[in-house]
Design an enzyme around this catalytic site. Structure first.
Site, PDB file in Angstrom:
ATOM      1  N   TYR A 114     166.170  81.357  -8.756  1.00 18.60           N
ATOM      2  CA  TYR A 114     167.274  80.523  -9.223  1.00 18.60           C
ATOM      3  C   TYR A 114     168.089  80.091  -8.016  1.00 18.60           C
ATOM      4  O   TYR A 114     168.414  80.906  -7.147  1.00 18.60           O
ATOM      5  CB  TYR A 114     168.158  81.306 -10.194  1.00 18.60           C
ATOM      6  CG  TYR A 114     169.386  80.547 -10.667  1.00 18.60           C
ATOM      7  CD1 TYR A 114     169.255  79.425 -11.481  1.00 18.60           C
ATOM      8  CD2 TYR A 114     170.668  80.950 -10.300  1.00 18.60           C
ATOM      9  CE1 TYR A 114     170.372  78.722 -11.925  1.00 18.60           C
ATOM     10  CE2 TYR A 114     171.784  80.260 -10.739  1.00 18.60           C
ATOM     11  CZ  TYR A 114     171.643  79.145 -11.550  1.00 18.60           C
ATOM     12  OH  TYR A 114     172.747  78.466 -11.985  1.00 18.60           O
TER      13      TYR A 114
ATOM     14  N   ASP B  25     167.584  81.203   0.323  1.00 18.21           N
ATOM     15  CA  ASP B  25     168.765  81.259  -0.540  1.00 18.21           C
ATOM     16  C   ASP B  25     169.212  82.711  -0.570  1.00 18.21           C
ATOM     17  O   ASP B  25     168.650  83.535  -1.294  1.00 18.21           O
ATOM     18  CB  ASP B  25     168.415  80.750  -1.940  1.00 18.21           C
ATOM     19  CG  ASP B  25     169.602  80.823  -2.883  1.00 18.21           C
ATOM     20  OD1 ASP B  25     170.623  81.440  -2.516  1.00 18.21           O
ATOM     21  OD2 ASP B  25     169.500  80.271  -3.995  1.00 18.21           O
TER      22      ASP B  25
ATOM     23  N   LYS C 120     178.652  84.110  -3.313  1.00 17.03           N
ATOM     24  CA  LYS C 120     178.977  85.401  -3.939  1.00 17.03           C
ATOM     25  C   LYS C 120     179.820  86.330  -3.043  1.00 17.03           C
ATOM     26  O   LYS C 120     181.007  86.127  -2.938  1.00 17.03           O
ATOM     27  CB  LYS C 120     177.711  86.053  -4.484  1.00 17.03           C
ATOM     28  CG  LYS C 120     177.103  85.140  -5.583  1.00 17.03           C
ATOM     29  CD  LYS C 120     176.100  85.750  -6.500  1.00 17.03           C
ATOM     30  CE  LYS C 120     175.874  84.809  -7.677  1.00 17.03           C
ATOM     31  NZ  LYS C 120     174.512  84.354  -7.890  1.00 17.03           N
TER      32      LYS C 120
HETATM   33  C1  LIG Z   1     174.237  82.812  -8.129  1.00 14.20           C
HETATM   34  C2  LIG Z   1     173.185  82.163  -7.341  1.00 14.20           C
HETATM   35  C3  LIG Z   1     173.245  80.798  -7.011  1.00 14.20           C
HETATM   36  C4  LIG Z   1     174.295  79.879  -7.557  1.00 14.20           C
HETATM   37  O1  LIG Z   1     175.572  80.211  -7.119  1.00 14.20           O
HETATM   38  P1  LIG Z   1     176.832  79.667  -7.947  1.00 14.20           P
HETATM   39  O2  LIG Z   1     177.999  80.115  -7.148  1.00 14.20           O
HETATM   40  O3  LIG Z   1     176.727  80.295  -9.306  1.00 14.20           O
HETATM   41  O4  LIG Z   1     176.707  78.190  -8.021  1.00 14.20           O
HETATM   42  C5  LIG Z   1     172.279  80.277  -6.182  1.00 14.20           C
HETATM   43  N1  LIG Z   1     171.297  81.052  -5.690  1.00 14.20           N
HETATM   44  C6  LIG Z   1     171.199  82.374  -5.998  1.00 14.20           C
HETATM   45  C7  LIG Z   1     170.104  83.178  -5.396  1.00 14.20           C
HETATM   46  C8  LIG Z   1     172.127  82.957  -6.834  1.00 14.20           C
HETATM   47  O5  LIG Z   1     171.995  84.254  -7.160  1.00 14.20           O
END
Ligand SMILES: *Cc1c(COP(=O)(O)O)cnc(C)c1O
Length: 426
Positions: free
Chosen positions: A142, A237, A265
């Protein structure tokens, strides 16, 4: 007399599904979400005054626990000087320096306001830098709700993506190739046929949004080699794993260097922050120096920078990652002994302070394998835990988080509740 409508009724009347982010609606486990009044340390308190031991940690950011003193103090102090300037402020520079210092592959970095913005910007920058359009991603990874990344699976290695969301044009989804994680041959095959058109390979180097599983030895290295060979960018990511699995993220642990990294995060201490960065040569393609446009009214916001800096520095000061590893190992021992007591062949995965209990046995290395989990049993387990005062993420396909505010006693209490919940779920 008609009873006054509940908060949930009011929310549902005015907010789609009653929530501002879908997973909060508990659709993965059934039942209704609760509302939180406050949170401190590893506990959250709902609007009825009930306390729960929290393993969601606002989906990752609360690595020092909720309302951590250094973070709250920093926000309070900075807020008194003004909440946003829209012109450079010193905290942005401190943040950029810290990030480039800690995250091995970063030479330059830009701040944004969410993880989604970070990955979206990485994709645009990769396309602008390479002059190519295709993006390779992996099933179950994701990357936020970016149009061209909301693509999960095609059938077979060369099938182009189909959108996972209404409203994503097929023309965009067609530029995304989604492959099974941990399948180096599938990636080789795609490069062999489309290599000259691939701008980037984007992945969670430790996937944590379809449960939690790990790259097989050599997988990340293979991706690095293929990207280098074909002139594509490797994009990690690390929105979830950055500052979580280690100070420098998965790239520090694995020793594999991406060209670009997306962060979020933990970086914001609970305020809305993301960042992306990488090699200077690539980052210099961004506006105003280069042709790739990217901007943000609130990017580098002083409150967010102060909260993030305070959280990151405190983690470093207390050697947070070593503490989290110890806590994680304690939880793992407790859960494994519960599983063996009850004779349940479930699969427990952990890296540092991230964990996932899959309701299935056998190896899990991909979305397809994670999907073998018994979601009805997970839902029963989840609700028993909740009734017992333990709040886990409301889906089998989420990862649990420990914070430095969890104590061994909290974990023992959690293991006791999980033991009962597992007995009830089977
Ligand atoms: C949470 C998450 C996102 C998206 O971040 P948001 O702040 O919710 O837009 C993207 N990549 C990963 C791996 C995530 O866990």
């Amino acid at each position: 007399m008609t009873p006054s409508p509940s908060l949930l009724d009011r929310a549902r009347a005015r907010i789609p599904g009653g929530v501002n982010s879908p997973v909060r609606a508990f659709r993965g486990v059934g039942g209704e979400p609760f509302f939180v009044r406050s949170a401190a340390g590893c506990r959250i308190t709902d609007t009825d005054g009930r306390e729960l031991i929290d393993f969601v940690g606002t989906w990752g950011p609360a690595i020092l626990g909720h309302a951590a003193r250094p973070v709250i103090d920093a926000v309070r102090e900075v807020a008194l000087q003004g909440t946003s300037f829209g012109i450079p402020n010193p905290l942005e520079v401190e943040m950029a320096e810290l990030l480039c210092d800690w995250v091995p592959s970063l030479e330059k970095v830009r701040m944004v306001n969410s993880g989604t913005e970070a990955t979206m910007s990485c994709v645009r920058l990769a396309r602008g830098f390479t002059g190519r359009d295709l993006v390779v991603k992996f099933e179950g990874c994701y990357h936020g709700h970016v149009d061209s990344l909301l693509v999960q699976a095609g059938s077979g290695a060369l099938t182009h993506g189909r959108p996972d969301s209404a409203g994503v044009p097929a023309a965009l989804a067609d530029l995304t190739i989604s492959l099974p994680f941990n399948d180096p041959d599938a990636v080789r095959a795609v490069f062999a046929s489309e290599g000259a058109r691939i701008a980037a390979v984007l992945l969670e180097p430790v996937p944590a949004n379809a449960g939690l599983y790990f790259p097989e030895p050599g997988f990340l290295e293979t991706l690095r080699d293929l990207c280098t060979q074909y002139g594509a960018l490797l994009v990690f990511d690390e929105v979830m794993t950055g500052f979580r699995v280690a100070r420098g993220g998965v790239q520090e642990l694995a020793g594999v260097m991406p060209d670009l990294t997306a962060l979020g995060k933990v970086i914001g201490g609970g305020l809305p922050v993301g960042a992306f960065g990488g090699r200077a040569e690539i980052m210099d393609q961004l506006s105003p120096d280069g042709p790739v446009y990217q901007a943000g009214t609130l990017s580098g916001n002083p409150l967010a920078m102060a909260a993030g800096l305070a959280q990151l520095r405190e983690l470093d000061r207390i050697d947070g990652w070593a503490r989290l590893e110890t806590l994680g190992a304690t939880l793992e021992t407790l859960v494994r002994s519960t599983l063996s007591d009850l004779g349940l062949p479930l699969t427990f995965h952990r890296i540092g302070s991230m964990f996932c209990l899959f309701f299935t046995e056998g190896k899990i290395r991909s979305l397809a394998e994670a999907k073998r989990s018994d979601r009805d049993r997970f839902a029963r387990f989840f609700h028993h835990c909740l009734r017992g005062g333990v709040y886990l993420a409301p889906s089998q396909f989420e990862t649990g988080f420990l914070s430095t505010a969890h104590t061994p006693e909290d974990l023992e209490e959690t293991a006791r509740v999980m033991h009962e919940a597992l007995r009830a779920a089977f």
